[in-house]
Design an enzyme around this catalytic site. Structure first.
Site, mmCIF file in Angstrom:
data_model
loop_
_atom_site.group_PDB
_atom_site.id
_atom_site.type_symbol
_atom_site.label_atom_id
_atom_site.label_comp_id
_atom_site.label_asym_id
_atom_site.label_seq_id
_atom_site.Cartn_x
_atom_site.Cartn_y
_atom_site.Cartn_z
ATOM 1 N N LYS A 77 104.802 44.394 196.914
ATOM 2 C CA LYS A 77 103.980 45.162 197.850
ATOM 3 C C LYS A 77 104.038 46.596 197.319
ATOM 4 O O LYS A 77 105.038 47.286 197.479
ATOM 5 C CB LYS A 77 104.540 45.072 199.280
ATOM 6 C CG LYS A 77 103.651 45.733 200.322
ATOM 7 C CD LYS A 77 103.971 47.197 200.457
ATOM 8 C CE LYS A 77 103.059 47.943 201.381
ATOM 9 N NZ LYS A 77 102.021 48.716 200.676
ATOM 10 N N HIS A 78 102.964 46.984 196.661
ATOM 11 C CA HIS A 78 102.956 48.315 196.041
ATOM 12 C C HIS A 78 102.393 49.330 197.030
ATOM 13 O O HIS A 78 101.759 48.981 198.031
ATOM 14 C CB HIS A 78 102.109 48.281 194.771
ATOM 15 C CG HIS A 78 102.603 49.219 193.701
ATOM 16 N ND1 HIS A 78 103.342 50.345 193.976
ATOM 17 C CD2 HIS A 78 102.472 49.202 192.350
ATOM 18 C CE1 HIS A 78 103.646 50.964 192.848
ATOM 19 N NE2 HIS A 78 103.129 50.297 191.839
ATOM 20 N N ALA A 79 102.606 50.615 196.726
ATOM 21 C CA ALA A 79 102.057 51.680 197.581
ATOM 22 C C ALA A 79 100.533 51.585 197.605
ATOM 23 O O ALA A 79 99.900 51.265 196.594
ATOM 24 C CB ALA A 79 102.490 53.037 197.040
ATOM 25 N N TRP B 107 104.564 55.054 194.740
ATOM 26 C CA TRP B 107 103.462 55.410 193.839
ATOM 27 C C TRP B 107 103.876 56.364 192.730
ATOM 28 O O TRP B 107 103.113 56.641 191.831
ATOM 29 C CB TRP B 107 102.335 56.086 194.652
ATOM 30 C CG TRP B 107 102.911 57.078 195.631
ATOM 31 C CD1 TRP B 107 103.162 56.858 196.951
ATOM 32 C CD2 TRP B 107 103.389 58.400 195.349
ATOM 33 N NE1 TRP B 107 103.775 57.960 197.510
ATOM 34 C CE2 TRP B 107 103.917 58.923 196.544
ATOM 35 C CE3 TRP B 107 103.415 59.207 194.206
ATOM 36 C CZ2 TRP B 107 104.474 60.199 196.627
ATOM 37 C CZ3 TRP B 107 103.971 60.469 194.278
ATOM 38 C CH2 TRP B 107 104.487 60.951 195.489
ATOM 39 N N GLU C 282 116.632 51.945 196.846
ATOM 40 C CA GLU C 282 116.513 53.131 195.970
ATOM 41 C C GLU C 282 115.714 54.162 196.755
ATOM 42 O O GLU C 282 114.484 54.095 196.803
ATOM 43 C CB GLU C 282 115.747 52.764 194.691
ATOM 44 C CG GLU C 282 116.481 51.832 193.768
ATOM 45 C CD GLU C 282 117.620 52.501 193.020
ATOM 46 O OE1 GLU C 282 117.782 53.731 193.147
ATOM 47 O OE2 GLU C 282 118.351 51.787 192.325
ATOM 48 N N LEU C 283 116.405 55.096 197.377
ATOM 49 C CA LEU C 283 115.719 55.971 198.341
ATOM 50 C C LEU C 283 115.624 57.407 197.821
ATOM 51 O O LEU C 283 115.774 57.668 196.655
ATOM 52 C CB LEU C 283 116.425 55.866 199.695
ATOM 53 C CG LEU C 283 116.619 54.408 200.183
ATOM 54 C CD1 LEU C 283 117.366 54.358 201.502
ATOM 55 C CD2 LEU C 283 115.297 53.663 200.284
ATOM 56 N N GLY D 295 111.695 53.915 197.838
ATOM 57 C CA GLY D 295 110.846 54.694 198.736
ATOM 58 C C GLY D 295 111.672 55.678 199.521
ATOM 59 O O GLY D 295 112.799 56.028 199.137
ATOM 60 N N SER D 296 111.135 56.107 200.634
ATOM 61 C CA SER D 296 111.818 57.130 201.430
ATOM 62 C C SER D 296 112.958 56.509 202.248
ATOM 63 O O SER D 296 112.978 55.294 202.477
ATOM 64 C CB SER D 296 110.814 57.787 202.367
ATOM 65 O OG SER D 296 110.287 56.798 203.223
ATOM 66 N N GLU E 145 114.643 66.419 201.778
ATOM 67 C CA GLU E 145 114.041 66.335 200.442
ATOM 68 C C GLU E 145 112.688 67.048 200.422
ATOM 69 O O GLU E 145 111.861 66.833 201.310
ATOM 70 C CB GLU E 145 113.847 64.853 200.094
ATOM 71 C CG GLU E 145 113.230 64.600 198.728
ATOM 72 C CD GLU E 145 113.000 63.099 198.454
ATOM 73 O OE1 GLU E 145 112.835 62.320 199.415
ATOM 74 O OE2 GLU E 145 112.972 62.739 197.271
ATOM 75 N N CYS F 250 112.170 61.126 192.300
ATOM 76 C CA CYS F 250 113.342 61.008 193.179
ATOM 77 C C CYS F 250 114.521 61.769 192.601
ATOM 78 O O CYS F 250 115.285 62.393 193.322
ATOM 79 C CB CYS F 250 113.682 59.548 193.410
ATOM 80 S SG CYS F 250 113.890 58.624 191.884
#
Ligand code: NAP
Length: 455
Positions: free
Chosen positions: A155-157, A131, A229-230, A207-208, A360, A263
């Site tokens: 699939k979005h947040a 998001w 991509e975390l 995401g995470s 993080e 991020c």
């Protein structure tokens, strides 16, 4: 049917309710995307580029509406939301112009009459997106994937479904055939079924790291390629020859932009011993002075966090760090009121094993550490499970470049905050993920790099 209620994080008020689709319905959409893929892959680069330019125009034309929507759904300060939409248009135009060159056949001299490498599309790509840049993250995956001849499903947040539907609508407004890009408003638990479906050929996730592990392991079981991509805990080394005013301005913006939820935000400041006290004093002063408030106000520096649970999670990490011996210099107290606000916070005296050192902090909380010298600074920076971005602030470019080359990260910037730029690859190492987005590297992630040999 399950639904998802959208909450404005600035006010705590309900702003939307979207019905989820079932996994069965999502699989039907994916089948439709696969059907469209067979037409879409036949299009020339020129035909695809025409649509990409039209999409860029849709972003330009609807900038204010999209920006307001992003701000309402996830709390980004309005001026930054507008910039995000502008960047979407930039990426569309970049790949419209360059995709045919980036994916041009490459002749390789061999003993064959003719031998070359060609880049062919692979099918339907599933994107699981966060998001924090609700338009740009999606565009960053979709534009190169589609210019390469693939189709995409999203699939979005859950908290930015309005943005997800707006992006789908933008593709249709631009004239893309239905099915080239589709939003799947499914729950996170349904992602497994989608990955396992034969019509999905590859998955890209932003995401995470926890979500990354789960998605990558399911994809691995199904032998499907992933790009991950975390998270990141970007270190910025502040050397003793900096202009302190400039360095602290950049540090403040780097930590508070996007309400601290980027991020590649500057999260750990590793400061040379000789200027540590002066840096901390000035940085604290600027962080304190930064105005927190309603993100629709043009003069606000940072707004609320995107969700109340994320704000509470960050506060828990700050408290845990203090319990472990870290020292709070600024912030650390949840303000009264309904929004998901968290004040600019600074933690110091950090050691490995403490929450703020090891993990993080995805919000407006900075960690500041003292380094004895350049070697120690690099050691501290690299003592992290993450490796996304990193930076060096210095009055001496050569010294900065020397350190930048030693930092374990996908990007290292000298005297500038890390940004993602379509001309350059973007991604991480270590627990920040693998694979690259943008530039030639990004568009080549989801293609079949195929050898042709004519004897
Ligand atoms: P997140 O919780 O991992 O969620 C990201 C997406 O994954 C959302 O669509 C989420 O759906 C979905 N998801 C969650 N759990 C899942 C599961 N078990 N299986 C499949 N899908 C699942 O991350 P976030 O809190 O939204 O985003 C913040 C993180 O993203 C931070 O760590 C940040 O550093 C990282 N990030 C990385 C980059 C980069 O380029 N490297 C860019 C931006 C953000 P729901 O919303 O429905 O749960």
């Amino acid at each position: 049917m399950a639904s998802r209620i959208g909450i404005n994080p600035a006010t705590g008020e309900k702003i939307s309710e979207y019905n989820r689709i079932t996994s069965r319905e999502a699989l039907d959409k994916i089948a439709a995307s696969k059907k469209e893929y067979h037409h879409w892959k036949q299009k020339t680069f020129e035909e695809r580029a025409t649509l990409m330019y039209a999409l860029a125009d849709v972003f330009d034309k609807n900038k204010e509406e999209y920006a307001q929507l992003a701000t309402r759904e996830m709390g980004k300060v309005i001026g930054q939301s507008r910039k995000e939409i502008e960047k979407c248009a930039l990426v569309c135009r970049y790949y419209a112009e360059h995709a045919s060159t980036l994916l041009a056949d490459e002749t390789v001299k061999t003993e064959a009459t003719k031998s070359y490498v060609t880049f062919q599309p692979v099918g339907v790509i599933l994107a699981v997106m966060p998001w924090n840049f609700p338009f740009y993250q999606v565009i960053r995956f979709a534009i190169p994937a589609l210019m390469g001849g693939n189709t995409g499903v999203l699939k979005h947040a859950s908290n930015v479904q309005g943005c997800a539907f707006a992006i789908e609508d933008a593709f249709l407004k631009a004239g893309f055939p239905k099915g080239v890009f589709m939003n799947l408003n499914v729950e996170a638990k349904d992602v497994k079924i989608l990955i396992e479906n034969k019509n999905i050929v590859a998955i890209t996730l932003t995401g995470s790291d926890a979500t990354g592990r789960s998605v990558a392991s399911i994809a691995g079981q199904n032998l499907k390629k992933t790009v991950m991509e975390l998270g990141g805990s970007d270190a910025y080394i502040i050397l003793d020859d900096v202009d302190l005013e400039e360095a602290t301005d950049l540090a403040t913006f780097g930590r508070l932009q996007n309400n601290g939820q980027t991020c590649i935000a500057a999260k750990r400041f590793i400061v040379h011993d000789a200027i540590y006290d002066a840096f901390l004093a000035l940085f604290t002063k600027k962080m304190k002075a930064a105005k927190m408030g309603d993100p629709t106000n043009e003069d606000v520096y940072y707004g609320p966090m995107a969700r109340h649970d994320l704000r509470d999670e960050l506060h828990g990490q700050v408290l845990k760090t203090i319990e472990q011996g870290g020292r709070l210099v600024l912030g650390g107290v949840i303000p009264e009121g309904k929004g998901a606000y968290y004040p600019a916070t600074i933690l110091v005296d950090l050691e490995p094993g403490m929450e703020a050192f090891d993990n993080e902090l995805f919000g407006p909380a900075a960690s500041v550490m003292r380094a004895k010298d350049d070697v120690h600074a690099v050691e501290l920076a690299n003592n992290s499970q993450f490796g996304l971005g990193s930076g060096v602030f210095t009055g001496n470019r050569e010294r900065g470049e020397k350190l930048a080359l030693q930092l374990e990260a996908g990007s290292s910037f000298v005297n500038k905050l890390v940004v993602s730029d379509p001309r350059l690859p973007f991604g991480g190492i270590k627990n920040s993920g693998y694979g690259r987005e943008l530039a030639a590297y990004g568009i080549r992630e989801f293609v079949n790099t195929k050898t042709i040999w004519i004897a």
